[in-house]
Design an enzyme around this catalytic site. Structure first.
Site, PDB file in Angstrom:
ATOM      1  N   ALA A  61       0.668  -1.283   0.083  1.00 55.74           N
ATOM      2  CA  ALA A  61      -0.059   0.220   0.245  1.00 55.74           C
ATOM      3  C   ALA A  61       0.541   1.071  -0.230  1.00 55.74           C
ATOM      4  O   ALA A  61       0.473   2.013  -0.675  1.00 55.74           O
ATOM      5  CB  ALA A  61      -0.888   0.177   1.176  1.00 55.74           C
ATOM      6  N   GLY A 110       3.517   1.495  -1.280  1.00 58.54           N
ATOM      7  CA  GLY A 110       4.085   1.870  -3.227  1.00 58.54           C
ATOM      8  C   GLY A 110       3.154   3.270  -4.092  1.00 58.54           C
ATOM      9  O   GLY A 110       2.311   2.802  -3.775  1.00 58.54           O
ATOM     10  N   ARG A 123       4.720  -3.518   4.715  1.00 56.76           N
ATOM     11  CA  ARG A 123       5.142  -4.548   5.215  1.00 56.76           C
ATOM     12  C   ARG A 123       5.929  -4.978   7.236  1.00 56.76           C
ATOM     13  O   ARG A 123       5.187  -3.628   7.289  1.00 56.76           O
ATOM     14  CB  ARG A 123       6.781  -3.873   5.030  1.00 56.76           C
ATOM     15  N   THR A 160       3.064  -7.013 -10.323  1.00 58.37           N
ATOM     16  CA  THR A 160       4.198  -6.890 -10.463  1.00 58.37           C
ATOM     17  C   THR A 160       4.944  -7.038 -11.545  1.00 58.37           C
ATOM     18  O   THR A 160       4.050  -8.128 -12.400  1.00 58.37           O
ATOM     19  CB  THR A 160       4.819  -7.771  -9.436  1.00 58.37           C
ATOM     20  N   ASN A 192       1.345  -5.470 -17.522  1.00 56.13           N
ATOM     21  CA  ASN A 192       0.588  -3.782 -18.371  1.00 56.13           C
ATOM     22  C   ASN A 192      -1.180  -3.617 -17.982  1.00 56.13           C
ATOM     23  O   ASN A 192      -1.459  -4.313 -18.924  1.00 56.13           O
ATOM     24  CB  ASN A 192       0.712  -3.186 -19.451  1.00 56.13           C
ATOM     25  N   MET A 193      -1.648  -2.987 -16.964  1.00 55.90           N
ATOM     26  CA  MET A 193      -2.943  -3.340 -16.842  1.00 55.90           C
ATOM     27  C   MET A 193      -3.903  -2.714 -17.761  1.00 55.90           C
ATOM     28  O   MET A 193      -5.020  -2.202 -17.188  1.00 55.90           O
ATOM     29  CB  MET A 193      -3.098  -2.860 -15.364  1.00 55.90           C
ATOM     30  N   HIS A 215      11.543   4.540 -18.650  1.00 52.75           N
ATOM     31  CA  HIS A 215      11.080   5.694 -17.642  1.00 52.75           C
ATOM     32  C   HIS A 215      11.572   6.368 -16.350  1.00 52.75           C
ATOM     33  O   HIS A 215      12.538   6.173 -16.630  1.00 52.75           O
ATOM     34  CB  HIS A 215      10.300   3.599 -16.709  1.00 52.75           C
ATOM     35  N   LYS A 268      12.937   2.749 -11.361  1.00 57.53           N
ATOM     36  CA  LYS A 268      12.652   1.449 -11.921  1.00 57.53           C
ATOM     37  C   LYS A 268      13.516   0.411 -12.419  1.00 57.53           C
ATOM     38  O   LYS A 268      14.480   0.671 -11.932  1.00 57.53           O
ATOM     39  CB  LYS A 268      11.662   1.331 -13.422  1.00 57.53           C
ATOM     40  N   GLY A 280       8.834  -4.795 -18.532  1.00 54.76           N
ATOM     41  CA  GLY A 280       7.750  -5.939 -18.593  1.00 54.76           C
ATOM     42  C   GLY A 280       6.922  -5.729 -19.857  1.00 54.76           C
ATOM     43  O   GLY A 280       6.655  -7.008 -21.288  1.00 54.76           O
ATOM     44  N   THR A 281       6.716  -4.703 -20.078  1.00 51.85           N
ATOM     45  CA  THR A 281       5.831  -4.453 -21.351  1.00 51.85           C
ATOM     46  C   THR A 281       6.631  -4.355 -22.768  1.00 51.85           C
ATOM     47  O   THR A 281       5.749  -4.954 -23.762  1.00 51.85           O
ATOM     48  CB  THR A 281       5.173  -2.684 -21.070  1.00 51.85           C
TER      49      THR A 281
END
Ligand SMILES: NC(=O)c1ccc[n+]([C@@H]2O[C@H](COP(=O)([O-])OP(=O)(O)OC[C@H]3O[C@@H](n4cnc5c(N)ncnc54)[C@H](OP(=O)(O)O)[C@@H]3O)[C@@H](O)[C@H]2O)c1
Length: 266
Positions: free
Chosen positions: A8, A10, A34, A99, A124-125, A155, A159, A165-166
């Site tokens: 939360a 991040g 954490r 992630t 990538n959402m 980015h 990062k 990942g994208t």
């Protein structure tokens, strides 16, 4: 749909909390930080820099939170996401994983958990990036490999993984368009001098400032270059995508789903 946001504190965790608060049909029932974090007991909204209080306190105990939720939204780290997949399976709830750079044993743990619960996992959402991947696949299917494909991404300076990942998913979209299972990756630079190899997909990474995410796919031919690009100016596009994924996956059979499944872009 009752949601828990893990990680939360991040960048994406905060955006996910804000996204839950502005989406109809979902409710924030937990926000995890954490173990031993000094922020335990603080209001979840203040961690997410929201104007209004959520009345919900940050916790470092995942199991009690998961037991009262329908789904978990997770933008953390590969090891943590693998742990959360096992806890989600134990609690029989949906797990949405944003992630990136999940490989090897962590990927196997998540695949195993997806035999018991619906898991949506995507590098990538955002709607835009998934649409771009579909366009890239179509373009690669139409053009032959006389068009060199180069993928350029930028980015923010913090990062952790590279290429993004994208960018890798866009490379995979090129492979699928060409009817191949994978591509040969070239990272241009001092270690790969000489002429470019036909058919390879080149990757270039830039890191700096606060850039949230920018991807360019270039198809470079004899006398023309086609460029397909996606630029993000607010993390909320990823966070809202994750909330949509959680709503979509609630009630679905166990399985490992992608954002392409959620958005109907395959
Ligand atoms: N799929 C997408 O659309 C998309 C979009 C953007 C980013 N991402 C990815 O999402 C991930 C997070 O990105 P970010 O920019 O938000 O990174 P970030 O700001 O570093 O946030 C990650 C947060 O997760 C916390 N965390 C990790 N393990 C935890 C655990 N076991 N319990 C509780 N909290 C835990 C971290 O805490 P500590 O600081 O204590 O480690 C940190 O607060 C990265 O993999 C990134 O590439 C994906």
């Amino acid at each position: 749909v009752r949601l828990v946001v893990v990680g939360a504190l991040g960048r994406m965790g905060g955006a996910a909390i804000r996204a839950v608060q502005i989406t109809e049909g979902v409710e924030l029932v937990g926000a995890l930080v954490r173990k031993g974090s000094p922020y335990v007991g603080c209001d979840a909204s203040s961690a997410a820099q929201c104007d209004t209080s959520s009345g919900l306190l940050l916790s470092d105990e995942p199991e009690p939170l998961f037991s009262q939720a329908d789904a978990v939204i997770d933008f953390t780290s590969p090891t943590s996401s693998a742990d959360f997949a096992q806890l989600s399976a134990k609690a029989a709830i949906v797990h949405v994983i944003g992630t990136t750079a999940i490989t090897g044993v962590e990927a196997e743990i998540i695949a195993e958990a997806s035999q018991h619960i619906p898991i949506v996992k995507s590098n990538n959402m955002s709607l835009g990036a998934n649409l771009v991947a579909a366009l890239v696949r179509q373009t690669a299917a139409i053009l032959d490999d006389s068009f060199d494909v180069e993928i350029l991404e930028m980015h923010h300076r913090n990062k952790k993984d590279a290429p993004s990942g994208t960018a890798l998913a866009l490379g995979q979209a090129v492979a699928r368009g060409r009817g191949a299972s994978s591509i040969n990756r070239t990272v241009h630079g001092e270690e790969t001098p000489g002429p470019r190899k036909r058919g390879d997909v080149g990757f270039a990474t830039m890191r700096g400032g606060t850039v949230i995410g920018e991807h360019h796919v270039l198809f470079a031919g004899e006398a023309e270059v086609i460029e397909i690009a996606h630029k993000v100016s607010d993390r909320m596009v990823f966070a809202l995508g994750a909330v949509i994924a959680a709503k979509w996956a609630f009630g679905k059979p166990a399985g490992l789903y992608s954002m392409g499944d959620v958005l109907g872009i395959l």
